[in-house]
Scaffold this motif. Sequence first.
Motif, mmCIF file in Angstrom:
data_model
loop_
_atom_site.group_PDB
_atom_site.id
_atom_site.type_symbol
_atom_site.label_atom_id
_atom_site.label_comp_id
_atom_site.label_asym_id
_atom_site.label_seq_id
_atom_site.Cartn_x
_atom_site.Cartn_y
_atom_site.Cartn_z
ATOM 1 N N UNK A 11 4.435 -15.344 1.459
ATOM 2 C CA UNK A 11 5.036 -14.005 1.385
ATOM 3 C C UNK A 11 4.054 -13.002 0.788
ATOM 4 N N UNK A 12 3.274 -13.440 -0.201
ATOM 5 C CA UNK A 12 2.266 -12.547 -0.778
ATOM 6 C C UNK A 12 1.211 -12.185 0.256
ATOM 7 N N UNK A 13 0.776 -13.168 1.037
ATOM 8 C CA UNK A 13 -0.224 -12.908 2.075
ATOM 9 C C UNK A 13 0.332 -11.949 3.130
ATOM 10 N N UNK A 14 1.580 -12.158 3.505
ATOM 11 C CA UNK A 14 2.231 -11.266 4.462
ATOM 12 C C UNK A 14 2.295 -9.845 3.894
ATOM 13 N N UNK A 21 -2.206 -2.776 6.573
ATOM 14 C CA UNK A 21 -1.922 -2.123 7.851
ATOM 15 C C UNK A 21 -1.308 -0.750 7.618
ATOM 16 N N UNK A 22 -0.422 -0.656 6.645
ATOM 17 C CA UNK A 22 0.196 0.622 6.322
ATOM 18 C C UNK A 22 -0.813 1.642 5.819
ATOM 19 N N UNK A 23 -1.762 1.182 5.008
ATOM 20 C CA UNK A 23 -2.796 2.078 4.500
ATOM 21 C C UNK A 23 -3.714 2.553 5.619
ATOM 22 N N UNK A 24 -4.056 1.644 6.528
ATOM 23 C CA UNK A 24 -4.952 2.004 7.627
ATOM 24 C C UNK A 24 -4.313 2.986 8.600
ATOM 25 N N UNK A 30 5.567 0.979 6.055
ATOM 26 C CA UNK A 30 4.946 -0.337 6.171
ATOM 27 C C UNK A 30 4.231 -0.711 4.878
ATOM 28 N N UNK A 31 3.586 0.257 4.273
ATOM 29 C CA UNK A 31 2.917 0.029 2.994
ATOM 30 C C UNK A 31 3.936 -0.389 1.928
ATOM 31 N N UNK A 32 5.074 0.278 1.903
ATOM 32 C CA UNK A 32 6.131 -0.066 0.951
ATOM 33 C C UNK A 32 6.703 -1.453 1.195
ATOM 34 N N UNK A 33 6.879 -1.797 2.470
ATOM 35 C CA UNK A 33 7.359 -3.144 2.802
ATOM 36 C C UNK A 33 6.367 -4.195 2.323
ATOM 37 N N UNK A 34 5.092 -3.878 2.466
ATOM 38 C CA UNK A 34 4.064 -4.805 2.004
ATOM 39 C C UNK A 34 4.125 -5.016 0.499
ATOM 40 N N UNK A 35 4.318 -3.949 -0.230
ATOM 41 C CA UNK A 35 4.446 -4.053 -1.687
ATOM 42 C C UNK A 35 5.663 -4.902 -2.057
#
Length: 63
Positions: A11-14, A21-24, A30-35
């Motif tokens: 989950x951390x890797x995901x 991807x969100x930053x790029x 997407x960035x928030x979902x990653x966090x």
Amino acid sequence: MDKEHAKGAGKEAEGRAKKAAGELTGNDKLKGEGEADKAEGKVRKAAGDVKDAFKDDKNKKAS
């Protein structure tokens, strides 16, 4: 590595991938979902640590 540790690491890797991807792409959602995924991964790993501590304690008492 037990089940919780493996799930947490995955989950951390995901989360890292989603955040990158969100930053790029400039996609804040997407960035928030990653966090959030990274945080969930850390919680799962911590849960695995707690389980390991109980197992170790139980094994010590049984010896």
